[in-house]
Each structure stands twice: as C-alpha cells, then as structure tokens.
Design a protein around this motif. Structure first.
Motif, mmCIF file in Angstrom:
data_model
loop_
_atom_site.group_PDB
_atom_site.id
_atom_site.type_symbol
_atom_site.label_atom_id
_atom_site.label_comp_id
_atom_site.label_asym_id
_atom_site.label_seq_id
_atom_site.Cartn_x
_atom_site.Cartn_y
_atom_site.Cartn_z
ATOM 1 N N MET A 1 1.008 -1.443 -0.235
ATOM 2 C CA MET A 1 -0.007 -0.068 0.005
ATOM 3 C C MET A 1 0.888 1.312 0.103
ATOM 4 S SD MET A 1 -2.894 1.039 2.605
ATOM 5 C CE MET A 1 -3.870 -0.361 2.365
ATOM 6 N N ASN A 2 0.487 2.042 -0.972
ATOM 7 C CA ASN A 2 1.288 3.298 -1.055
ATOM 8 C C ASN A 2 1.231 4.452 -0.013
ATOM 9 O OD1 ASN A 2 -0.591 4.793 -2.082
ATOM 10 N ND2 ASN A 2 0.011 4.336 -4.243
ATOM 11 N N ARG A 3 2.052 5.491 0.154
ATOM 12 C CA ARG A 3 1.680 6.476 1.054
ATOM 13 C C ARG A 3 0.185 7.212 0.816
ATOM 14 N NH1 ARG A 3 4.639 9.061 4.701
ATOM 15 N NH2 ARG A 3 4.056 11.380 4.926
ATOM 16 N N ASP A 4 -0.132 7.425 -0.462
ATOM 17 C CA ASP A 4 -1.307 7.988 -0.819
ATOM 18 C C ASP A 4 -2.298 7.199 -0.331
ATOM 19 O OD1 ASP A 4 -0.008 10.352 -2.022
ATOM 20 O OD2 ASP A 4 -0.199 9.345 -4.276
ATOM 21 N N GLN A 8 -5.316 8.469 2.556
ATOM 22 C CA GLN A 8 -6.737 8.322 2.057
ATOM 23 C C GLN A 8 -7.504 7.616 3.416
ATOM 24 O OE1 GLN A 8 -7.029 6.252 -1.718
ATOM 25 N NE2 GLN A 8 -6.794 8.390 -2.731
ATOM 26 N N LYS A 9 -6.787 6.502 3.725
ATOM 27 C CA LYS A 9 -7.523 5.729 5.006
ATOM 28 C C LYS A 9 -7.582 6.525 6.272
ATOM 29 C CE LYS A 9 -8.230 1.441 3.290
ATOM 30 N NZ LYS A 9 -9.691 1.063 2.983
ATOM 31 N N ALA A 10 -6.235 7.294 6.387
ATOM 32 C CA ALA A 10 -6.332 8.223 7.621
ATOM 33 C C ALA A 10 -7.279 9.096 7.482
ATOM 34 C CB ALA A 10 -4.854 8.836 7.674
ATOM 35 N N ALA A 11 -7.545 9.627 6.297
ATOM 36 C CA ALA A 11 -8.471 10.860 6.200
ATOM 37 C C ALA A 11 -9.880 10.279 6.500
ATOM 38 C CB ALA A 11 -8.453 11.374 4.916
ATOM 39 N N GLN A 12 -10.244 8.987 6.082
ATOM 40 C CA GLN A 12 -11.521 8.366 6.142
ATOM 41 C C GLN A 12 -11.775 8.117 7.745
ATOM 42 O OE1 GLN A 12 -11.004 5.028 3.888
ATOM 43 N NE2 GLN A 12 -12.215 5.827 2.210
ATOM 44 N N ILE A 13 -10.880 7.876 8.513
ATOM 45 C CA ILE A 13 -10.840 7.757 10.300
ATOM 46 C C ILE A 13 -11.322 9.061 10.551
ATOM 47 C CG2 ILE A 13 -9.717 6.893 12.014
ATOM 48 C CD1 ILE A 13 -8.311 4.593 10.171
ATOM 49 N N ALA A 14 -10.509 9.870 10.329
ATOM 50 C CA ALA A 14 -10.557 11.292 10.734
ATOM 51 C C ALA A 14 -11.764 11.832 10.463
ATOM 52 C CB ALA A 14 -9.442 12.384 10.153
ATOM 53 N N LEU A 15 -12.363 11.764 9.288
ATOM 54 C CA LEU A 15 -13.831 12.231 8.776
ATOM 55 C C LEU A 15 -14.796 11.436 9.810
ATOM 56 C CD1 LEU A 15 -15.229 14.184 7.255
ATOM 57 C CD2 LEU A 15 -15.384 12.423 5.342
ATOM 58 N N THR A 16 -14.665 10.144 9.871
ATOM 59 C CA THR A 16 -15.684 9.165 10.701
ATOM 60 C C THR A 16 -15.514 9.836 12.218
ATOM 61 O OG1 THR A 16 -15.294 7.316 9.488
ATOM 62 C CG2 THR A 16 -16.116 7.047 11.473
ATOM 63 N N ILE A 17 -14.498 10.292 12.647
ATOM 64 C CA ILE A 17 -14.525 10.655 13.968
ATOM 65 C C ILE A 17 -15.103 12.156 14.144
ATOM 66 C CG2 ILE A 17 -12.827 11.264 15.890
ATOM 67 C CD1 ILE A 17 -10.738 9.127 15.057
ATOM 68 N N ALA A 18 -14.627 12.973 13.209
ATOM 69 C CA ALA A 18 -15.143 14.343 13.170
ATOM 70 C C ALA A 18 -16.690 14.310 12.995
ATOM 71 C CB ALA A 18 -14.681 15.011 12.003
ATOM 72 N N ARG A 19 -17.263 13.208 12.467
ATOM 73 C CA ARG A 19 -18.610 13.067 12.259
ATOM 74 C C ARG A 19 -19.454 12.591 13.464
ATOM 75 N NH1 ARG A 19 -18.936 12.174 5.617
ATOM 76 N NH2 ARG A 19 -18.458 13.996 5.078
ATOM 77 N N VAL A 105 -6.179 4.931 18.083
ATOM 78 C CA VAL A 105 -4.535 4.834 17.884
ATOM 79 C C VAL A 105 -4.124 3.425 18.674
ATOM 80 C CG1 VAL A 105 -2.557 5.776 18.966
ATOM 81 C CG2 VAL A 105 -4.173 7.540 17.987
ATOM 82 N N GLN A 106 -4.778 3.153 19.647
ATOM 83 C CA GLN A 106 -4.648 1.707 20.451
ATOM 84 C C GLN A 106 -4.934 0.622 19.462
ATOM 85 O OE1 GLN A 106 -2.451 1.425 23.179
ATOM 86 N NE2 GLN A 106 -2.158 3.688 22.840
ATOM 87 N N LEU A 107 -5.941 0.621 18.760
ATOM 88 C CA LEU A 107 -6.342 -0.509 17.971
ATOM 89 C C LEU A 107 -5.468 -0.399 16.923
ATOM 90 C CD1 LEU A 107 -8.486 -2.503 17.214
ATOM 91 C CD2 LEU A 107 -9.905 -0.512 15.730
ATOM 92 N N LEU A 108 -5.191 0.697 16.104
ATOM 93 C CA LEU A 108 -4.211 0.790 15.003
ATOM 94 C C LEU A 108 -2.660 0.343 15.614
ATOM 95 C CD1 LEU A 108 -3.434 1.300 12.195
ATOM 96 C CD2 LEU A 108 -2.686 3.674 12.792
ATOM 97 N N LEU A 109 -2.380 0.366 16.804
ATOM 98 C CA LEU A 109 -0.959 -0.223 17.250
ATOM 99 C C LEU A 109 -1.154 -1.609 17.303
ATOM 100 C CD1 LEU A 109 0.207 2.660 19.743
ATOM 101 C CD2 LEU A 109 1.104 1.865 17.430
#
Length: 139
Positions: A1-4, A8-19, A105-109
């Motif tokens: 999986m590349n950096r982009d 994108q995945k991080a942005a999806q997680i952030a948006l889910t939390i923000a909403r 964060v803990q789940l990701l780790l």
C-alpha cells in the motif's frame, strides 16, 4: 500500500471521528463553555495554576511546601470550575472524544503489531486532565 492510500485511509478515519456523536457533543459543549464568562475565567485560572505547579515540580521536590501549596491552589480552582454545569459538560465531552481518538490509536497499534514490531510511545495520560506519565487515575 502506498503513502497516498494510507493518507486516504487516515482521512476516512479522521472524517468518521469528526462526524461522530462524540465530536458533535464536544463542539456543542465547547461553544457553551466559550460563551460562559465565569467558566472561562475559572478555566484560565486553572491553566495558570496548573502551569505554575508544573514549573515548581520541575525545580523542586514534590513534597516542597511551595509545590504542595501550588497543588492545593490548583485543586481549589478545579473544584470551583466543577461547580459550573457547562464546564462539567465540556470536560466530559472532551474526555469522551479523547478516549475515542486514543482507542483508535491503540487499535491501530495492536493491529499493526501483528505484522511488524511496534514500540509503544510515551504514555499520553488518561484524558481526564491529570497529565501524562504522572497520571494516577489507574488507567
């Protein structure tokens, strides 16, 4: 999986939390807190008392009379702030949102550690305003 793709995945997680409902409660509580003059005064006072205590703790032993007095003054300011329902709601909403973020964060780790070695970073505190590694809430 590349950096982009990772971004994108991080942005999806952030948006889910923000909403999330937790984020909505946080913003509502923050708006109320910002418009409550007395709560803001006490919050600012608490920040000053906390900073003063932390500075003293860096320079003096924890049982030094100046440190003990600073802790007492900080606790008194915190107690006054807790008497204001708007401030309590704000703190609870902030704690809830922080717990959600820390949980992600803990789940990701944990997930990542099954594939690559992961070293835990410094403890960030409990989210209850008790500080970082010195937090003694038991969590």
């Amino acid at each position: 999986m590349n950096r982009d793709r990772l971004e994108q995945k991080a942005a999806q997680i952030a948006l889910t939390i923000a909403r999330s409902e937790a984020a909505a409660r946080y913003w509502q509580a923050r708006d109320k807190m910002e418009t409550h003059t007395r709560a803001q005064e006490l919050y600012d006072e608490l920040k000053l008392k906390t900073n003063a205590r932390m500075i003293l703790e860096e320079r003096l032993p924890k049982d030094h009379p100046k440190v003990m007095l600073a802790k007492l003054e900080e606790q008194e300011a915190e107690s006054k702030l807790r008497e204001i329902p708007v401030a309590l709601q704000y703190q609870e909403a902030k704690d809830e949102l922080n717990e959600m973020v820390q949980g992600v964060v803990q789940l990701l780790l944990r997930r990542l550690s099954t594939y690559v070695p992961v070293e835990p970073g410094p403890r960030q505190g409990c989210g209850k305003g008790h500080g970082g590694a010195g937090c003694d809430c038991g969590k």
